[in-house]
Structure formats: C-alpha cells, structure tokens
Scaffold this motif. Structure first.
Motif, PDB file in Angstrom:
ATOM      1  N   HIS A  19       8.961 -30.682  19.951  1.00  0.00           N
ATOM      2  CA  HIS A  19       8.989 -29.235  19.752  1.00  0.00           C
ATOM      3  C   HIS A  19       9.636 -28.879  18.423  1.00  0.00           C
ATOM      4  CE1 HIS A  19       8.293 -28.947  24.150  1.00  0.00           C
ATOM      5  NE2 HIS A  19       7.793 -27.763  23.856  1.00  0.00           N
ATOM      6  N   ASP A  20      10.262 -29.853  17.785  1.00  0.00           N
ATOM      7  CA  ASP A  20      11.091 -29.612  16.603  1.00  0.00           C
ATOM      8  C   ASP A  20      10.275 -29.876  15.340  1.00  0.00           C
ATOM      9  OD1 ASP A  20      12.950 -29.723  14.525  1.00  0.00           O
ATOM     10  OD2 ASP A  20      14.515 -30.558  15.799  1.00  0.00           O
ATOM     11  N   LEU A  21       9.877 -28.814  14.650  1.00  0.00           N
ATOM     12  CA  LEU A  21       9.064 -28.966  13.444  1.00  0.00           C
ATOM     13  C   LEU A  21       9.806 -29.733  12.358  1.00  0.00           C
ATOM     14  CD1 LEU A  21       6.527 -28.426  11.798  1.00  0.00           C
ATOM     15  CD2 LEU A  21       7.408 -26.131  11.289  1.00  0.00           C
ATOM     16  N   GLU A  22      11.094 -29.504  12.205  1.00  0.00           N
ATOM     17  CA  GLU A  22      11.871 -30.242  11.197  1.00  0.00           C
ATOM     18  C   GLU A  22      11.851 -31.737  11.495  1.00  0.00           C
ATOM     19  OE1 GLU A  22      15.787 -28.935  10.372  1.00  0.00           O
ATOM     20  OE2 GLU A  22      15.190 -26.922   9.780  1.00  0.00           O
ATOM     21  N   VAL A  31       2.253 -35.265   5.074  1.00  0.00           N
ATOM     22  CA  VAL A  31       3.627 -35.177   4.579  1.00  0.00           C
ATOM     23  C   VAL A  31       3.766 -36.148   3.419  1.00  0.00           C
ATOM     24  CG1 VAL A  31       6.069 -35.403   5.160  1.00  0.00           C
ATOM     25  CG2 VAL A  31       4.440 -34.603   6.899  1.00  0.00           C
ATOM     26  N   GLU A  32       3.911 -35.614   2.212  1.00  0.00           N
ATOM     27  CA  GLU A  32       3.940 -36.439   1.011  1.00  0.00           C
ATOM     28  C   GLU A  32       5.345 -36.867   0.600  1.00  0.00           C
ATOM     29  OE1 GLU A  32       1.330 -37.586  -0.115  1.00  0.00           O
ATOM     30  OE2 GLU A  32      -0.298 -36.240   0.476  1.00  0.00           O
ATOM     31  N   ARG A  79      15.406 -31.572   0.598  1.00  0.00           N
ATOM     32  CA  ARG A  79      14.453 -31.565  -0.506  1.00  0.00           C
ATOM     33  C   ARG A  79      13.634 -30.264  -0.528  1.00  0.00           C
ATOM     34  NH1 ARG A  79      13.279 -37.010  -2.558  1.00  0.00           N
ATOM     35  NH2 ARG A  79      11.372 -36.092  -3.416  1.00  0.00           N
ATOM     36  N   HIS A  80      13.339 -29.812  -1.730  1.00  0.00           N
ATOM     37  CA  HIS A  80      12.538 -28.603  -1.898  1.00  0.00           C
ATOM     38  C   HIS A  80      11.167 -28.762  -1.250  1.00  0.00           C
ATOM     39  CE1 HIS A  80      10.788 -25.067  -3.811  1.00  0.00           C
ATOM     40  NE2 HIS A  80       9.797 -25.822  -4.248  1.00  0.00           N
ATOM     41  N   GLU A  81      10.544 -29.933  -1.403  1.00  0.00           N
ATOM     42  CA  GLU A  81       9.211 -30.158  -0.837  1.00  0.00           C
ATOM     43  C   GLU A  81       9.225 -30.039   0.686  1.00  0.00           C
ATOM     44  OE1 GLU A  81      11.086 -32.109  -2.917  1.00  0.00           O
ATOM     45  OE2 GLU A  81       9.791 -33.817  -3.430  1.00  0.00           O
ATOM     46  N   PHE A  82      10.333 -30.471   1.302  1.00  0.00           N
ATOM     47  CA  PHE A  82      10.467 -30.370   2.755  1.00  0.00           C
ATOM     48  C   PHE A  82      10.408 -28.907   3.181  1.00  0.00           C
ATOM     49  CE2 PHE A  82      12.822 -29.808   6.655  1.00  0.00           C
ATOM     50  CZ  PHE A  82      12.485 -30.893   7.427  1.00  0.00           C
ATOM     51  N   HIS A  83      11.160 -28.052   2.499  1.00  0.00           N
ATOM     52  CA  HIS A  83      11.222 -26.644   2.875  1.00  0.00           C
ATOM     53  C   HIS A  83       9.903 -25.932   2.605  1.00  0.00           C
ATOM     54  CE1 HIS A  83      15.458 -26.651   3.939  1.00  0.00           C
ATOM     55  NE2 HIS A  83      15.662 -27.432   2.900  1.00  0.00           N
ATOM     56  N   GLU A  84       9.229 -26.321   1.536  1.00  0.00           N
ATOM     57  CA  GLU A  84       7.929 -25.717   1.247  1.00  0.00           C
ATOM     58  C   GLU A  84       6.922 -26.051   2.335  1.00  0.00           C
ATOM     59  OE1 GLU A  84       6.729 -23.648  -1.306  1.00  0.00           O
ATOM     60  OE2 GLU A  84       8.897 -23.331  -1.505  1.00  0.00           O
ATOM     61  N   LEU A  85       6.898 -27.310   2.758  1.00  0.00           N
ATOM     62  CA  LEU A  85       5.962 -27.721   3.805  1.00  0.00           C
ATOM     63  C   LEU A  85       6.332 -27.071   5.137  1.00  0.00           C
ATOM     64  CD1 LEU A  85       3.548 -29.444   4.570  1.00  0.00           C
ATOM     65  CD2 LEU A  85       5.107 -31.362   4.972  1.00  0.00           C
ATOM     66  N   HIS A  86       7.606 -26.997   5.438  1.00  0.00           N
ATOM     67  CA  HIS A  86       8.055 -26.361   6.675  1.00  0.00           C
ATOM     68  C   HIS A  86       7.599 -24.902   6.712  1.00  0.00           C
ATOM     69  CE1 HIS A  86      10.795 -24.470   9.565  1.00  0.00           C
ATOM     70  NE2 HIS A  86      10.973 -25.666  10.091  1.00  0.00           N
ATOM     71  N   ARG A  87       7.765 -24.210   5.601  1.00  0.00           N
ATOM     72  CA  ARG A  87       7.363 -22.801   5.531  1.00  0.00           C
ATOM     73  C   ARG A  87       5.858 -22.650   5.749  1.00  0.00           C
ATOM     74  NH1 ARG A  87       9.155 -22.041   0.885  1.00  0.00           N
ATOM     75  NH2 ARG A  87      11.244 -21.401   1.513  1.00  0.00           N
TER      76      ARG A  87
END
Length: 270
Positions: free
Chosen positions: A199-202, A228-229, A242-250
C-alpha cells in the motif's frame, strides 16, 4: 544486440470472478495484462480491495482465471506454481518449531537429508542476521525477526519467482526500512523475478524496477506502469532524498490518489 529477458510471469487478459450468495457474480479483476521479466522487481500499488493480492494468487496458481491466461516462463500455468516462493503478510511460521526448524521445513518436505537441511538453514539464518537465533521459537522473536525467518524460509528453496504480499506491512517504519534494505541486498546477490504488493507508494518506488498501479474495484484493471530509473544499488534511507524519487512519486500519486478516493467512496456506499 542485447537479448530480451523472458517473462517469468505473464498475465494475459486475466479475469478473476467469484460467485456470490444468490448466484450473483463479482468480477474482482478484469483483463489484467502484466509481464514480469526474469530478474525484474515489480511492485503493485492500488486502493484497498482492488485486487492486488488477487494478482499474486493468480501468479501462485492459487486462483484460476475465469478468462485469459497465466504463463510462467512461457508455459501455461496449471495448478500450483512450483517455481514460486510466497511470503505472506501474516507470519507463516510454525509456533512449535524453532527458527532453524522453520527455515529448514521446505527442505525437509523435499526429502533433503536432515543434517544438510539444518546446515543450509543455519547459513540462511546468518544471511538474514539471525545466526545466533536458531534455537528460538517464534514467540521469542520480534516482528522484524519473524519476518527475517520467513524470508529465509522462502529463499532457502531457491525459487525462481518471489511473490510478496504486504510482507512488511505490520512492522514499524524503521523496521520496514531495515527489512527493505535486507531484501534488496539478498535480491541483488541472485536476482529473481519479484512481484511485490504494497500500500506504500514510497516503499514501492524505493524497492522496484517498475511500479504498477491498479484501479479501484470492482473489475479492477492495471491502469499505470512506471519504470523506476533510480540507480542501483539502493539504500532505502538515502534514495527517498533524491529529487528523481520525489518527481516520480508526484507523478504516480497524481493517478493513484483518484483511485484511492474512488475506493473509499465505494466502500462507504456499500
């Protein structure tokens, strides 16, 4: 030219339906298409009750599709999937057996000589950080320690496919991150195909090569598939910064939140 990896698990327009009291038919999952390559780590995320575990049960051979097909390494699945190991959300440890005996049980059932089974079980306990806990019973272990025993219990059989259904869900946040790092370390040593429900997207982004999104049910469908790159090896503690993590999460959450809202609305109307 790089040769494409074969599909360890392929759901081909797979539909799952259940007959309810009164003869009505409930379609849980409709025409699911999903391919998991050999060695690939795929996480499935979606609203509560959308059929995430149903997809795992299809891949495990615990459910037979009402329509479509399930293929394992390019062969139609008939009966239980003998290539897969399944780690459930709830502990599957025998309370009357020690940690060592619980890890060894799959080898015992397969007819492995007792001494060899115990030796291999001890090696797996060491690999999950429990070398000195072999003589302890499940009630003497913490939740995280029981999950480590369960993970060793699955991996000792050397399955080609690992199915994981919210395996770290009952754990506190810090222990979940520790278990996530342990899982990645073990997986990177000998990469298996992994289908991981959460259930946890992160958690999904931090662990997986791909994140698959399911719609709210009934007749849930796969509506999104993101690669996920983020580079490997990964540290669960560090990758979330990481910035890329937050962008993908958004980006993923933009789709997922609408389905979560639908799921809650439908549950309230039921």
């Amino acid at each position: 030219m790089t040769q494409a990896r074969s599909a360890a698990v392929a759901l081909e327009e797979a539909t799952v339906a259940f007959r309810l009291a009164g003869g009505r038919v409930y379609t849980a999952v409709e025409k699911a298409r999903l391919s998991v390559a050999d060695g690939e780590f795929v996480a499935i995320v979606g609203p509560t009750g959308c059929g995430k575990s149903t997809l795992l049960n299809l891949a495990a051979g615990l459910l037979k599709p009402a329509g479509g097909a399930v293929r394992i390494f390019d062969r139609p699945l008939a009966g239980l999937n003998r290539e897969a190991g399944y780690l459930f959300q709830a502990d599957a440890l025998f309370p009357w057996k020690t940690a060592l005996e619980n890890v060894a049980i799959g080898l015992d059932i397969a007819g492995t000589p007792r001494a060899e089974a115990r030796e291999r079980a001890q090696a797996w306990l060491a690999s999950v950080g429990l070398a000195s806990f072999g003589n302890r019973y499940p009630h003497m272990l913490s939740g995280g320690q029981r999950k480590r025993v369960g993970l060793a219990q699955v991996l000792i059989r050397n399955p080609k496919i690992i199915l994981m259904d919210e395996p770290f869900g009952p754990l506190d946040a810090q222990t979940r991150q520790i278990m996530g790092n342990l899982l990645l370390d073990l997986w990177s040593d000998d990469r298996k195909a992994v289908l991981f429900v959460t259930h946890d997207l992160e958690e999904a982004i931090a662990l997986a090569d791909r994140v698959v999104i399911m719609s709210a049910g009934p007749a849930a469908r796969i509506i999104g598939d993101w690669r996920v790159e983020l580079p490997r090896p990964r540290d669960i503690f560090e990758v979330r910064l990481r910035h890329e993590f937050h962008e993908l999460h958004r980006e993923i959450w933009h789709m997922l939140k609408a389905e979560v809202a639908k799921g809650y609305a439908q549950a309230g109307a039921a």
